[in-house]
Design a protein around this motif. Structure first.
Motif, PDB file in Angstrom:
ATOM      1  N   ASN A   1     -12.068   6.185  13.564  1.00 35.74           N
ATOM      2  CA  ASN A   1     -12.865   6.458  12.256  1.00 35.74           C
ATOM      3  C   ASN A   1     -11.911   7.128  11.265  1.00 35.74           C
ATOM      4  OD1 ASN A   1     -15.004   5.357  13.428  1.00 35.74           O
ATOM      5  ND2 ASN A   1     -15.874   7.301  14.329  1.00 35.74           N
ATOM      6  N   ARG A   2     -11.319   8.266  11.733  1.00 38.79           N
ATOM      7  CA  ARG A   2     -10.465   8.984  10.814  1.00 38.79           C
ATOM      8  C   ARG A   2      -9.444   8.141  10.237  1.00 38.79           C
ATOM      9  NH1 ARG A   2     -10.371  12.640  15.199  1.00 38.79           N
ATOM     10  NH2 ARG A   2      -8.375  12.080  15.777  1.00 38.79           N
ATOM     11  N   PHE A   3      -8.746   7.118  11.264  1.00 36.00           N
ATOM     12  CA  PHE A   3      -7.652   6.206  10.436  1.00 36.00           C
ATOM     13  C   PHE A   3      -8.331   5.270   9.560  1.00 36.00           C
ATOM     14  CE2 PHE A   3      -4.949   2.329  11.340  1.00 36.00           C
ATOM     15  CZ  PHE A   3      -3.930   2.866  10.403  1.00 36.00           C
ATOM     16  N   GLU A   4      -9.500   4.836   9.911  1.00 36.23           N
ATOM     17  CA  GLU A   4     -10.228   3.883   9.026  1.00 36.23           C
ATOM     18  C   GLU A   4     -10.728   4.429   7.633  1.00 36.23           C
ATOM     19  OE1 GLU A   4     -14.493   1.518   8.958  1.00 36.23           O
ATOM     20  OE2 GLU A   4     -14.112   2.631  10.532  1.00 36.23           O
ATOM     21  N   LYS A   5     -10.894   5.866   7.613  1.00 41.86           N
ATOM     22  CA  LYS A   5     -11.261   6.476   6.433  1.00 41.86           C
ATOM     23  C   LYS A   5     -10.050   6.578   5.355  1.00 41.86           C
ATOM     24  CE  LYS A   5     -15.008   9.165   8.033  1.00 41.86           C
ATOM     25  NZ  LYS A   5     -15.516  10.279   8.188  1.00 41.86           N
ATOM     26  N   LEU A   6      -8.846   6.835   6.034  1.00 40.98           N
ATOM     27  CA  LEU A   6      -7.628   6.865   5.451  1.00 40.98           C
ATOM     28  C   LEU A   6      -6.980   5.486   4.729  1.00 40.98           C
ATOM     29  CD1 LEU A   6      -4.815   8.249   4.608  1.00 40.98           C
ATOM     30  CD2 LEU A   6      -4.017   7.532   6.726  1.00 40.98           C
ATOM     31  N   LEU A   7      -7.337   4.562   5.401  1.00 44.11           N
ATOM     32  CA  LEU A   7      -7.274   3.123   4.899  1.00 44.11           C
ATOM     33  C   LEU A   7      -8.081   2.786   3.550  1.00 44.11           C
ATOM     34  CD1 LEU A   7      -6.173   0.946   7.886  1.00 44.11           C
ATOM     35  CD2 LEU A   7      -4.604   2.218   6.340  1.00 44.11           C
ATOM     36  N   MET A   8      -9.403   3.121   4.106  1.00 50.05           N
ATOM     37  CA  MET A   8     -10.434   2.864   2.855  1.00 50.05           C
ATOM     38  C   MET A   8      -9.922   3.549   1.573  1.00 50.05           C
ATOM     39  SD  MET A   8     -12.659   0.772   4.122  1.00 50.05           S
ATOM     40  CE  MET A   8     -14.017   1.076   3.007  1.00 50.05           C
ATOM     41  N   LYS A   9      -9.533   4.633   1.937  1.00 45.01           N
ATOM     42  CA  LYS A   9      -9.111   5.644   0.807  1.00 45.01           C
ATOM     43  C   LYS A   9      -7.810   4.858   0.058  1.00 45.01           C
ATOM     44  CE  LYS A   9      -7.741  10.047  -0.753  1.00 45.01           C
ATOM     45  NZ  LYS A   9      -7.532  11.489  -0.284  1.00 45.01           N
ATOM     46  N   LEU A  10      -6.912   4.498   0.872  1.00 44.52           N
ATOM     47  CA  LEU A  10      -5.592   4.011   0.192  1.00 44.52           C
ATOM     48  C   LEU A  10      -5.840   2.556  -0.369  1.00 44.52           C
ATOM     49  CD1 LEU A  10      -3.181   4.751   3.063  1.00 44.52           C
ATOM     50  CD2 LEU A  10      -3.383   5.735   0.814  1.00 44.52           C
ATOM     51  N   MET A  11      -6.816   1.986   0.364  1.00 43.56           N
ATOM     52  CA  MET A  11      -7.177   0.513  -0.366  1.00 43.56           C
ATOM     53  C   MET A  11      -8.305   0.297  -1.408  1.00 43.56           C
ATOM     54  SD  MET A  11      -5.959  -1.979   2.865  1.00 43.56           S
ATOM     55  CE  MET A  11      -7.070  -1.124   3.945  1.00 43.56           C
ATOM     56  N   ALA A  12      -8.973   1.352  -1.745  1.00 46.38           N
ATOM     57  CA  ALA A  12      -9.937   1.348  -2.693  1.00 46.38           C
ATOM     58  C   ALA A  12      -9.346   0.754  -3.915  1.00 46.38           C
ATOM     59  CB  ALA A  12     -10.654   2.772  -2.767  1.00 46.38           C
ATOM     60  N   ASN A  13     -10.063   0.079  -4.616  1.00 46.47           N
ATOM     61  CA  ASN A  13      -9.521  -0.587  -5.922  1.00 46.47           C
ATOM     62  C   ASN A  13      -9.052   0.280  -6.770  1.00 46.47           C
ATOM     63  OD1 ASN A  13     -10.641  -3.130  -4.893  1.00 46.47           O
ATOM     64  ND2 ASN A  13     -12.509  -3.034  -6.278  1.00 46.47           N
TER      65      ASN A  13
ATOM     66  N   VAL B   1       0.866  -1.357  -0.021  1.00 45.24           N
ATOM     67  CA  VAL B   1      -0.081   0.103  -0.047  1.00 45.24           C
ATOM     68  C   VAL B   1       1.024   1.205  -0.093  1.00 45.24           C
ATOM     69  CG1 VAL B   1      -1.778   1.308   1.178  1.00 45.24           C
ATOM     70  CG2 VAL B   1      -1.793  -1.251   1.442  1.00 45.24           C
ATOM     71  N   ASN B   2       0.586   2.143  -0.947  1.00 44.17           N
ATOM     72  CA  ASN B   2       1.565   3.317  -1.200  1.00 44.17           C
ATOM     73  C   ASN B   2       1.340   4.427  -0.146  1.00 44.17           C
ATOM     74  OD1 ASN B   2       3.414   5.017  -2.342  1.00 44.17           O
ATOM     75  ND2 ASN B   2       2.565   5.172  -4.119  1.00 44.17           N
ATOM     76  N   SER B   3       1.728   4.051   1.148  1.00 42.52           N
ATOM     77  CA  SER B   3       1.555   4.964   2.231  1.00 42.52           C
ATOM     78  C   SER B   3       2.545   4.566   3.345  1.00 42.52           C
ATOM     79  CB  SER B   3       0.291   5.192   2.724  1.00 42.52           C
ATOM     80  OG  SER B   3       0.091   6.008   3.830  1.00 42.52           O
ATOM     81  N   ASP B   4       3.037   5.508   4.232  1.00 42.53           N
ATOM     82  CA  ASP B   4       3.842   4.951   5.474  1.00 42.53           C
ATOM     83  C   ASP B   4       3.007   5.637   6.558  1.00 42.53           C
ATOM     84  OD1 ASP B   4       3.731   7.768   5.315  1.00 42.53           O
ATOM     85  OD2 ASP B   4       5.886   7.998   5.371  1.00 42.53           O
ATOM     86  N   LEU B   5       1.608   5.655   6.435  1.00 39.48           N
ATOM     87  CA  LEU B   5       0.888   6.027   7.680  1.00 39.48           C
ATOM     88  C   LEU B   5       1.099   7.203   8.266  1.00 39.48           C
ATOM     89  CD1 LEU B   5      -0.425   2.257   8.462  1.00 39.48           C
ATOM     90  CD2 LEU B   5      -1.188   3.734   6.666  1.00 39.48           C
ATOM     91  N   ARG B   6       2.010   8.079   7.922  1.00 39.38           N
ATOM     92  CA  ARG B   6       2.561   9.251   8.637  1.00 39.38           C
ATOM     93  C   ARG B   6       2.102  10.506   8.075  1.00 39.38           C
ATOM     94  NH1 ARG B   6       7.331   8.792  11.383  1.00 39.38           N
ATOM     95  NH2 ARG B   6       8.030  10.888  10.413  1.00 39.38           N
ATOM     96  N   PHE B   7       2.155  11.451   9.137  1.00 35.32           N
ATOM     97  CA  PHE B   7       2.074  12.850   8.619  1.00 35.32           C
ATOM     98  C   PHE B   7       3.103  13.658   8.789  1.00 35.32           C
ATOM     99  CE2 PHE B   7       1.262  17.263   9.362  1.00 35.32           C
ATOM    100  CZ  PHE B   7       0.346  17.800   8.341  1.00 35.32           C
ATOM    101  N   ILE B   8       3.371  14.433   7.688  1.00 38.43           N
ATOM    102  CA  ILE B   8       4.693  15.321   7.709  1.00 38.43           C
ATOM    103  C   ILE B   8       4.514  16.464   6.958  1.00 38.43           C
ATOM    104  CG2 ILE B   8       6.717  13.124   7.658  1.00 38.43           C
ATOM    105  CD1 ILE B   8       6.991  13.613   4.714  1.00 38.43           C
ATOM    106  N   ALA B   9       5.441  17.397   7.234  1.00 38.53           N
ATOM    107  CA  ALA B   9       5.086  18.714   6.690  1.00 38.53           C
ATOM    108  C   ALA B   9       6.629  19.479   6.137  1.00 38.53           C
ATOM    109  CB  ALA B   9       4.479  19.544   7.653  1.00 38.53           C
ATOM    110  N   TRP B  10       6.567  19.951   4.915  1.00 38.59           N
ATOM    111  CA  TRP B  10       7.761  20.632   4.213  1.00 38.59           C
ATOM    112  C   TRP B  10       7.919  22.180   4.507  1.00 38.59           C
ATOM    113  CZ3 TRP B  10      11.251  17.043   2.796  1.00 38.59           C
ATOM    114  CH2 TRP B  10      10.875  15.622   2.724  1.00 38.59           C
ATOM    115  N   ASP B  11       9.005  22.374   4.376  1.00 37.65           N
ATOM    116  CA  ASP B  11       9.000  23.962   4.356  1.00 37.65           C
ATOM    117  C   ASP B  11       8.731  24.261   2.774  1.00 37.65           C
ATOM    118  OD1 ASP B  11       9.741  25.003   6.840  1.00 37.65           O
ATOM    119  OD2 ASP B  11      11.871  23.908   6.507  1.00 37.65           O
TER     120      ASP B  11
END
Length: 429
Positions: free
Chosen positions: A406-418, A312-322
């Protein structure tokens, strides 16, 4: 008849004596009655004193209640996660705080302070772990005694990561996913939230942020030859950069991405045991690559027939860039909290030590008191009057997920949608 015969035997003289004798017996009986309560108090008092001194002299251990087999759980059994938490000189207190925030008795934890850290700090970290009753009772927190040298610009980070994974494989037989965290990271959801949502995810899935569009990284990483002295010196040294370049690999396609991963146990075993030659071949190639931990697992999983369909193309982390972005993500602040929560990510980084945003996460999301474990469904103690609810244990298989799940579940549902999942599967472009 017994009463009659007894009355006939009584004479005036015997009656008089009987009165005196009766009075004496009555006084004796009253004395005995007054003495009995006092005598009954003595063993109770002695027992209470023994209990008092026993609790004063023996260390407290949490009470563990076995699971109730008669109750049917409508949810699948929660998984177990193996955490590898790494840090450097001065990071011990941050690692302890992070450990309290991500702790659950079902999981396994391995803490590593690199060779830049004085041995005294490593011993202090071990003492901090041994001072927490829950850690001792569950026997699921360990500290690496012989430290690895880690230079983020070389290949030692991936060597240290594989070392930690190998230790967890050897000492813990029943975990499902491997997660690496830095001392500067912090969770955005509780472990009850994390384990609850992962219980519905196939255990062979791997969360690895990856891309084959490497751009400038081809010239600064893929074809550049570097030598990390941490592989052959006892202390950290400056990376040696070769003057010649090597050809871009053709035997496999090169991928890059985030150094933070959530790996299935199957992939970790494949990386360590390598029942075909790909893991060893890649390890030899990446040993002379700059920042090899940004590409090793990405290249391994996407070039393996058995694992490329599990990523799954995600590291399940939040980061921010300058803006413009630097080489590393910027530190997160309290002003970033709403974005963090909306992302649905399980973890975030990096944070400055004891930043106020960490206190807000503890209070609002994790409900964690100072120097205490983030409570979960396994904690059965009371919250009133500043008490620690995790002083008493319940069934460690019970999870009480909250709104963050619920927020985490929505993220995974979005990532793993077909459409999303298959379009991001080891993207070749």
């Amino acid at each position: 008849m017994l009463i009659d015969s007894l009355s006939r035997a009584v004479t005036p003289n015997t009656l008089h004596k009987g009165k005196k004798l009766g009075e004496a017996q009555k006084n004796s009986t009253m004395a005995n009655r007054s003495l009995k309560p006092f005598l009954s108090i003595i063993p109770v008092s002695i027992f209470s004193l023994l209990l008092f001194f026993a609790f004063r002299t023996s260390p407290y251990r949490p009470r563990i209640f076995p699971p109730n087999a008669d109750l049917e759980n409508p949810f699948p059994p929660p998984p177990r996660v193996a955490y590898f938490i790494s840090g450097s000189d001065g990071d011990g207190p941050r690692m302890v705080r992070l450990l309290h925030a991500v702790y659950h008795p079902r999981n396994q934890y391995l803490l590593h302070l690199d060779c830049r850290t004085p041995q005294r700090q490593r011993e202090e970290l071990a003492d901090s772990v041994n001072s927490v009753d829950a850690f001792l009772s569950a026997e699921n927190v360990n500290v690496v005694g012989k430290a690895d040298c880690v230079n983020s610009g070389g290949s030692t980070p991936i060597a240290s990561l594989l070392h930690g994974a190998a230790v967890l494989l050897r000492h813990a037989k029943d975990w499902d996913w491997f997660v690496n965290l830095a001392a500067s990271d912090y969770p955005l959801i509780s472990q009850d939230d994390f384990l609850h949502v992962l219980s519905f995810v196939p255990k062979d899935f791997n969360f690895i942020q990856h891309t084959s569009n490497i751009g400038w990284k081809e010239y600064q990483r893929a074809i550049q030859i570097v030598v990390d002295p941490g592989l052959y010196l006892a202390s950290k040294g400056t990376i040696f950069v070769g003057s010649r370049k090597r050809a871009r690999p053709r035997a496999y396609r090169f991928f890059t991405g985030s150094p933070y991963v959530v790996l299935s146990r199957k992939l970790v075993e494949y990386s360590i045991l390598g029942w075909d030659n790909l893991p060893r071949t890649l390890l030899l190639y990446f040993s002379n690559m700059k920042s090899s931990h940004h590409g090793y697992f990405q290249t391994l999983v996407c070039n393996s027939e058995g694992f490329r369909n599990t990523v799954v193309n995600s590291d399940l982390r939040f980061i921010a860039w300058d803006n413009p972005p630097g080489e590393e993500p910027r530190d997160l602040r309290l002003s970033d909290l709403n974005k963090m929560l909306r992302s649905g990510a399980a973890f975030a980084g990096s944070f400055r030590p004891n930043d106020p945003v960490l206190d807000t996460i503890d209070r609002v999301i994790l409900h964690r008191g100072r120097d205490r474990i983030a409570p979960g469904g396994w904690c059965t103690g009371r919250h009133e009057r500043g008490r620690d609810p995790c002083q008493l244990w319940g069934d460690v298989n019970i999870l009480r997920p909250g709104p963050a799940a619920n927020r985490f579940e929505k993220l995974l549902m979005k990532l793993m949608a077909n459409t999303t999942f298959w379009s991001n599967l080891c993207k070749q472009r």
